[in-house]
Design a protein around this motif. Sequence first.
Motif, PDB file in Angstrom:
ATOM      1  N   ILE A 118       0.852  -1.205   0.000  1.00 27.35           N
ATOM      2  CA  ILE A 118       0.000   0.000   0.000  1.00 27.35           C
ATOM      3  C   ILE A 118       0.883   1.249   0.000  1.00 27.35           C
ATOM      4  CG2 ILE A 118      -1.936   1.191   1.094  1.00 27.35           C
ATOM      5  CD1 ILE A 118      -2.839  -1.405   2.303  1.00 27.35           C
ATOM      6  N   ASP A 119       1.956   1.199   0.784  1.00 26.53           N
ATOM      7  CA  ASP A 119       2.915   2.321   0.774  1.00 26.53           C
ATOM      8  C   ASP A 119       3.359   2.598  -0.667  1.00 26.53           C
ATOM      9  OD1 ASP A 119       2.767   2.114   3.496  1.00 26.53           O
ATOM     10  OD2 ASP A 119       4.870   1.611   3.828  1.00 26.53           O
ATOM     11  N   ALA A 120       3.736   1.514  -1.349  1.00 24.32           N
ATOM     12  CA  ALA A 120       4.286   1.667  -2.703  1.00 24.32           C
ATOM     13  C   ALA A 120       3.223   2.201  -3.657  1.00 24.32           C
ATOM     14  CB  ALA A 120       4.827   0.330  -3.196  1.00 24.32           C
ATOM     15  N   ALA A 121       1.990   1.723  -3.508  1.00 27.35           N
ATOM     16  CA  ALA A 121       0.920   2.171  -4.419  1.00 27.35           C
ATOM     17  C   ALA A 121       0.693   3.673  -4.263  1.00 27.35           C
ATOM     18  CB  ALA A 121      -0.366   1.402  -4.126  1.00 27.35           C
ATOM     19  N   GLU A 174     -10.559   2.573 -11.930  1.00 31.58           N
ATOM     20  CA  GLU A 174     -10.159   1.178 -11.668  1.00 31.58           C
ATOM     21  C   GLU A 174     -10.807   0.664 -10.385  1.00 31.58           C
ATOM     22  OE1 GLU A 174      -8.623  -0.461 -13.762  1.00 31.58           O
ATOM     23  OE2 GLU A 174      -7.663   1.019 -15.050  1.00 31.58           O
ATOM     24  N   LEU A 175     -10.831   1.516  -9.378  1.00 31.34           N
ATOM     25  CA  LEU A 175     -11.378   1.092  -8.089  1.00 31.34           C
ATOM     26  C   LEU A 175     -12.883   0.840  -8.186  1.00 31.34           C
ATOM     27  CD1 LEU A 175     -11.083   0.497  -5.071  1.00 31.34           C
ATOM     28  CD2 LEU A 175     -11.408   2.939  -4.631  1.00 31.34           C
ATOM     29  N   ALA A 176     -13.588   1.719  -8.904  1.00 33.77           N
ATOM     30  CA  ALA A 176     -15.042   1.541  -9.031  1.00 33.77           C
ATOM     31  C   ALA A 176     -15.329   0.170  -9.643  1.00 33.77           C
ATOM     32  CB  ALA A 176     -15.623   2.653  -9.887  1.00 33.77           C
ATOM     33  N   LYS A 177     -14.554  -0.183 -10.646  1.00 34.80           N
ATOM     34  CA  LYS A 177     -14.740  -1.481 -11.306  1.00 34.80           C
ATOM     35  C   LYS A 177     -14.521  -2.613 -10.299  1.00 34.80           C
ATOM     36  CE  LYS A 177     -12.519  -4.296 -14.841  1.00 34.80           C
ATOM     37  NZ  LYS A 177     -11.596  -5.028 -13.983  1.00 34.80           N
ATOM     38  N   GLU A 178     -13.461  -2.503  -9.523  1.00 36.77           N
ATOM     39  CA  GLU A 178     -13.144  -3.546  -8.534  1.00 36.77           C
ATOM     40  C   GLU A 178     -14.216  -3.639  -7.452  1.00 36.77           C
ATOM     41  OE1 GLU A 178     -10.674  -5.806  -8.627  1.00 36.77           O
ATOM     42  OE2 GLU A 178     -10.186  -4.947 -10.588  1.00 36.77           O
ATOM     43  N   ASN A 204      -5.168  -2.250  -1.424  1.00 33.35           N
ATOM     44  CA  ASN A 204      -5.830  -2.974  -0.333  1.00 33.35           C
ATOM     45  C   ASN A 204      -6.594  -4.180  -0.890  1.00 33.35           C
ATOM     46  OD1 ASN A 204      -7.221  -3.547   2.139  1.00 33.35           O
ATOM     47  ND2 ASN A 204      -8.915  -2.249   1.479  1.00 33.35           N
ATOM     48  N   LEU A 205      -7.369  -3.953  -1.938  1.00 35.56           N
ATOM     49  CA  LEU A 205      -8.161  -5.047  -2.519  1.00 35.56           C
ATOM     50  C   LEU A 205      -7.251  -6.107  -3.149  1.00 35.56           C
ATOM     51  CD1 LEU A 205     -11.206  -3.181  -4.105  1.00 35.56           C
ATOM     52  CD2 LEU A 205     -10.986  -4.215  -1.852  1.00 35.56           C
ATOM     53  N   GLU A 206      -6.184  -5.641  -3.747  1.00 32.07           N
ATOM     54  CA  GLU A 206      -5.228  -6.570  -4.358  1.00 32.07           C
ATOM     55  C   GLU A 206      -4.634  -7.492  -3.284  1.00 32.07           C
ATOM     56  OE1 GLU A 206      -4.828  -6.817  -7.585  1.00 32.07           O
ATOM     57  OE2 GLU A 206      -3.392  -8.457  -7.237  1.00 32.07           O
TER      58      GLU A 206
END
Length: 675
Positions: A295-298, A321-325, A561-563
């Motif tokens: 998450i830090d890296a993202a 991208e997040l909405a899709k996920e 987070n989801l990943e």
Amino acid sequence: MSKAIFITATDTGAGKTIISCAIGLALKKKGLDIGYMKPFQCSGDDMEFICRALGIKDEQELVNPYYAKEPLAPYIAFKRAKVKIDLDKVFNAYKELSRRHEVLIIEGVGGLLAPIKKDYLIADLILDLDVPALIVARAGLGTLNHTLLTQRYALDYGVKVKGVIINNYQGETTAEKTNPDVLKEFLDVPILGIFPRLKNVKSKDGLERLAKTAGKNIDLKALLKTEKPLIRQLIKRDKDFLWHPFTQMQDWLKDEPLIIEEAKGCYLRDSQGKWYLDGVSSLWVNVHGHRKKEIDAAIKRQLNKVAHSTLLGLGNVPSIELAKELIAIAPPGLAKVFYSDSGSSAVEIALKMAYQYWQYLDKAKTRFIHLENAYHGDTIGAVSVGGIDLFHKVYQGLLFESYKADSPYCYRCPEGKSYPLCNFECLERLKEILEKKHSEIAALIIEPLVQGASGMLVWPPGIYKKMAKLCREYNVLLIADEVAVGFGRTGKMFASEWEGVSPDILCLAKGITGGYLPLAATLTTRKMFDGFLGEYKEQKTFFHGHTYTGNPLACAAALANLELFKKEKTLRGLEPKIKFLKEGLERFKGLPNVGDIRQKGLMVGIELVKDRQTKESYPWEEGIGVKVCRKAREYGVLLRPLGNVIVLMPPLSITKEELKQLFDSAYKAIEMVAG
Ligand code: PMP
């Protein structure tokens, strides 16, 4: 615990061993007890040389837990030697040696990015050991580039750097001569020494020269100096300038507050250096632990692109991208994502959406139903559908009216019944309101399965589904506020999944970014979305939008987070932890003032009562919950109560050992205060 320093370098061959040895000898001369550790050695006899020079008597498996014959990076050297690296062996050796010695010198291999295991570099080891680093650079051409690269990477990665030592200095070339001054100009850390090239250092006389040179040329004081915490000043400034949420500031001003300075995994560190287990996930938000690499890296990657751009009239990549996920993992039927930045605003949006939606259907359904003990946030709309008098009563004059149905609080059943014989009698009031008033009711808003803020009231199985069915029957929208229960807290990604419910509106926040950044989302169905479509002039627009809606940094954190949920199979890993926690809580039943223990997933509420027989509550003013949590602090665990209810809600990444620390400390604290 000793003072420890990790000696790393700009590259292999820069002279870590010589510098480690020289520092060790010089400190020994000053009368300090020195320990040495080389966690990984790949060929050579550096370790033996230093042990001899410093007179190290510790067992070899502590000083050097891993040795490989080939001169390669540990990752490949041990792979080729078919040795599996167990990092715990290194951490345990470190713990033991730092217990034994005043100063512990830990020597790395290669540079910061030398790989040890898959996805694990020397830099990760330094972070996990939580020790400051010293960078050894060699004088000459290329030094500026190597040194700046190393230092910048270290600081970006979170490694604390004490300083740089320029080694092998002969002062012959112009490059060497100019290195120190140029580095001073560009480095963010001090140069702690310029060390000359010494010959025949392995001889007795050589060792003597090493020690002397280190004593003279290296700033040993600065190397061992611990930053004095600015605790007094911080506390004063806090008291001078801050107003804390949900806090009686008169108490705060008299108190000695904890100030958190950093965190790692499930632990938070205060400004005096003490570590505490984060027993409530920093108010129910943290998921995979603090300083989670991915998450830090993202966030850093996104920062290199754009920190914020508006969703009003524009799109941005992470929010798309997040909405899709989110739609992919949400209960079926939810099709659209509306972003905001807190749980309260997610709820506010849900209420406004539901209210406006009905206006376009000519039904004028304008009222809401909420439950007793409900908590949906602190903004005016959210408070209007709140059911906790203590928090909500004072604002009565500001609120809109909402119907209140009973809450399935089984321990204090409003009907005096017990589950499962009760036949869900607590639903009667809801049924009655719906029957009489459904034509004016826009939506029912609930916190599915666990009413959090009122004390972790866990619902009896089956009741949520019945509520959803009633909403369908009476053509009333269902708003599921999963701000607290979402993102794995109950053991499934969303609490609604337990009973196969698909709400019309789903409110998400807290854990959505893994506990990193403020972000919220209100999800709804295509049918509702379509209800707002029309010609511009019809003014059917949803008139709502916060400035930071869909913030790219927060969305990038949420995607990571989801990943992680997928990559680490977080939900699957929860099952044994939930079971372990359940078993651990059994013991609490033996405490005389524990009235009820409620658990759903990793959400726990332990209700303390004055009298177990009569279920008489502790008077609120007694602050029993606060006292217990204060006690738990002494045992190294941070908790925050809800009135007389002790809440345990650790990050999902908590290990069994940490869980044990959590419930053992909570047990001891309750026993001491309310035993
Ligand atoms: N809904 C629920 C169920 C909550 O538990 C909370 C916060 N505890 C909120 C809404 C409000 O969220 P926020 O504090 O982010 O506004």
